[in-house]
Scaffold this active site. Structure first.
Site, PDB file in Angstrom:
ATOM      1  N   ARG A  22      -3.828   7.242  19.701  1.00 54.35           N
ATOM      2  CA  ARG A  22      -4.182   6.142  18.794  1.00 54.35           C
ATOM      3  C   ARG A  22      -5.568   5.582  19.103  1.00 54.35           C
ATOM      4  O   ARG A  22      -6.285   5.124  18.215  1.00 54.35           O
ATOM      5  CB  ARG A  22      -3.106   5.064  18.804  1.00 54.35           C
ATOM      6  CG  ARG A  22      -1.881   5.513  17.994  1.00 54.35           C
ATOM      7  CD  ARG A  22      -0.722   4.556  18.072  1.00 54.35           C
ATOM      8  NE  ARG A  22      -0.945   3.298  17.376  1.00 54.35           N
ATOM      9  CZ  ARG A  22      -0.731   3.102  16.075  1.00 54.35           C
ATOM     10  NH1 ARG A  22      -0.313   4.111  15.311  1.00 54.35           N
ATOM     11  NH2 ARG A  22      -0.929   1.929  15.537  1.00 54.35           N
TER      12      ARG A  22
ATOM     13  N   ARG B 154     -11.504   8.055  13.002  1.00 58.63           N
ATOM     14  CA  ARG B 154     -11.636   7.355  11.713  1.00 58.63           C
ATOM     15  C   ARG B 154     -13.059   6.840  11.513  1.00 58.63           C
ATOM     16  O   ARG B 154     -13.547   6.779  10.375  1.00 58.63           O
ATOM     17  CB  ARG B 154     -10.613   6.224  11.642  1.00 58.63           C
ATOM     18  CG  ARG B 154      -9.193   6.755  11.439  1.00 58.63           C
ATOM     19  CD  ARG B 154      -8.155   5.718  11.755  1.00 58.63           C
ATOM     20  NE  ARG B 154      -6.809   6.147  11.398  1.00 58.63           N
ATOM     21  CZ  ARG B 154      -5.713   5.619  11.914  1.00 58.63           C
ATOM     22  NH1 ARG B 154      -5.796   4.635  12.802  1.00 58.63           N
ATOM     23  NH2 ARG B 154      -4.523   6.051  11.548  1.00 58.63           N
TER      24      ARG B 154
ATOM     25  N   PHE C 161       0.803  -1.224   0.000  1.00 60.74           N
ATOM     26  CA  PHE C 161       0.000   0.000   0.000  1.00 60.74           C
ATOM     27  C   PHE C 161       0.835   1.272   0.000  1.00 60.74           C
ATOM     28  O   PHE C 161       0.289   2.372   0.035  1.00 60.74           O
ATOM     29  CB  PHE C 161      -0.958   0.012   1.202  1.00 60.74           C
ATOM     30  CG  PHE C 161      -0.297  -0.130   2.550  1.00 60.74           C
ATOM     31  CD1 PHE C 161       0.353   0.937   3.152  1.00 60.74           C
ATOM     32  CD2 PHE C 161      -0.312  -1.347   3.213  1.00 60.74           C
ATOM     33  CE1 PHE C 161       0.962   0.809   4.391  1.00 60.74           C
ATOM     34  CE2 PHE C 161       0.303  -1.492   4.459  1.00 60.74           C
ATOM     35  CZ  PHE C 161       0.939  -0.403   5.046  1.00 60.74           C
TER      36      PHE C 161
ATOM     37  N   HIS D  83      -3.336  10.267  11.498  1.00 63.29           N
ATOM     38  CA  HIS D  83      -2.184   9.424  11.820  1.00 63.29           C
ATOM     39  C   HIS D  83      -1.752   9.698  13.253  1.00 63.29           C
ATOM     40  O   HIS D  83      -1.880  10.829  13.738  1.00 63.29           O
ATOM     41  CB  HIS D  83      -1.018   9.765  10.878  1.00 63.29           C
ATOM     42  CG  HIS D  83       0.295   9.175  11.316  1.00 63.29           C
ATOM     43  ND1 HIS D  83       0.663   7.893  11.009  1.00 63.29           N
ATOM     44  CD2 HIS D  83       1.299   9.692  12.069  1.00 63.29           C
ATOM     45  CE1 HIS D  83       1.863   7.643  11.550  1.00 63.29           C
ATOM     46  NE2 HIS D  83       2.259   8.721  12.195  1.00 63.29           N
TER      47      HIS D  83
ATOM     48  N   THR E 123      -7.151   1.307  12.146  1.00 59.52           N
ATOM     49  CA  THR E 123      -6.549   1.839  10.916  1.00 59.52           C
ATOM     50  C   THR E 123      -7.531   1.827   9.757  1.00 59.52           C
ATOM     51  O   THR E 123      -7.626   2.798   9.006  1.00 59.52           O
ATOM     52  CB  THR E 123      -5.296   1.002  10.544  1.00 59.52           C
ATOM     53  OG1 THR E 123      -4.380   1.067  11.639  1.00 59.52           O
ATOM     54  CG2 THR E 123      -4.634   1.539   9.296  1.00 59.52           C
TER      55      THR E 123
ATOM     56  N   ASN F  84      -7.965   7.547   5.720  1.00 61.30           N
ATOM     57  CA  ASN F  84      -8.400   7.239   7.087  1.00 61.30           C
ATOM     58  C   ASN F  84      -8.198   8.405   8.049  1.00 61.30           C
ATOM     59  O   ASN F  84      -8.039   8.207   9.257  1.00 61.30           O
ATOM     60  CB  ASN F  84      -7.749   5.942   7.581  1.00 61.30           C
ATOM     61  CG  ASN F  84      -6.249   6.070   7.743  1.00 61.30           C
ATOM     62  OD1 ASN F  84      -5.653   7.084   7.371  1.00 61.30           O
ATOM     63  ND2 ASN F  84      -5.630   5.050   8.307  1.00 61.30           N
TER      64      ASN F  84
HETATM   65  P1  CMP Z   1      -1.073   5.608   9.467  1.00 55.73           P
HETATM   66  O1  CMP Z   1      -1.461   5.558  10.903  1.00 55.73           O
HETATM   67  O2  CMP Z   1      -0.871   6.930   8.851  1.00 55.73           O
HETATM   68  O3  CMP Z   1       0.274   4.775   9.287  1.00 55.73           O
HETATM   69  C1  CMP Z   1       0.491   3.873   8.250  1.00 55.73           C
HETATM   70  C2  CMP Z   1      -0.579   3.924   7.243  1.00 55.73           C
HETATM   71  O4  CMP Z   1      -0.553   2.915   6.289  1.00 55.73           O
HETATM   72  C3  CMP Z   1      -1.911   3.760   7.918  1.00 55.73           C
HETATM   73  O5  CMP Z   1      -2.212   4.921   8.636  1.00 55.73           O
HETATM   74  C4  CMP Z   1      -2.816   3.462   6.737  1.00 55.73           C
HETATM   75  O6  CMP Z   1      -3.299   4.654   6.144  1.00 55.73           O
HETATM   76  C5  CMP Z   1      -1.874   2.782   5.799  1.00 55.73           C
HETATM   77  N1  CMP Z   1      -2.209   1.389   5.729  1.00 55.73           N
HETATM   78  C6  CMP Z   1      -1.948   0.459   6.638  1.00 55.73           C
HETATM   79  N2  CMP Z   1      -2.413  -0.732   6.231  1.00 55.73           N
HETATM   80  C7  CMP Z   1      -2.993  -0.523   5.025  1.00 55.73           C
HETATM   81  C8  CMP Z   1      -3.652  -1.346   4.097  1.00 55.73           C
HETATM   82  N3  CMP Z   1      -3.806  -2.659   4.304  1.00 55.73           N
HETATM   83  N4  CMP Z   1      -4.114  -0.791   2.973  1.00 55.73           N
HETATM   84  C9  CMP Z   1      -3.943   0.528   2.743  1.00 55.73           C
HETATM   85  N5  CMP Z   1      -3.320   1.350   3.587  1.00 55.73           N
HETATM   86  C10 CMP Z   1      -2.854   0.842   4.716  1.00 55.73           C
END
Ligand code: CMP
Length: 145
Positions: free
Chosen positions: A84, A104, A56, A117, A90, A114
């Protein structure tokens, strides 16, 4: 234990900044630094460097560099895990089902779009805070906070 963490409002939720700051204060955290900026593709790739081998990664970097973001330093008790928890799962679809009141759950669309972060550890928080709020000295009023 009092901690600092890095919160980032992603481009899809920047218009929700008012509601999000309310959620921060409701969680007993305070905003100690804030900056609205637009990341280049390269800056976003640097920020997410730990995910560079993931499937991703390109979608993630493209999305986060697609518009302005708001970076904040949050402080408070257990700030890393508290923030968090405010974010929720996530995947926004999971968040909408299991944590509808989370950031989220309310403002996210899917796994990439989403809304926000949060640093996943104190070590990540130190690195990510330095990324957005470099602790250089001798550069005048903008870096004295
Ligand atoms: P974030 O907390 O910004 O840190 C890592 C990011 O990767 C997470 O939020 C998601 O936006 C992205 N992410 C994690 N897993 C996936 C996934 N399976 N598909 C798409 N995006 C992902």
């Amino acid at each position: 234990k009092k901690e600092r963490t890095l919160a980032m409002i992603k481009p899809d939720a920047v218009t929700k900044v008012g509601d999000i700051i309310q959620m921060i204060y409701d969680a007993n955290l305070i905003v100690t630094k804030a900056k609205m900026t637009k990341l280049t593709w390269k800056q976003a790739a640097d920020f997410y460097t730990e995910h560079q081998s993931k499937s991703f990664f390109n979608n993630l970097v493209q999305f986060v560099s697609s518009g302005p973001v708001i970076a904040m330093e949050l402080m408070g008790d257990e700030a890393v895990s508290t923030w968090r928890k405010v974010l929720g799962p996530t995947d926004s679809g999971v968040a909408q089902k299991d944590a509808a009141n989370s950031l989220r759950g309310q403002f996210g669309t899917d796994g990439t779009k989403n809304a926000g972060h949060g640093s996943d550890s104190l070590a990540s928080a130190a690195r990510e805070l330095e990324f957005f709020f470099p602790s250089t000295t001798g550069h005048g009023p903008s870096n004295t906070a």
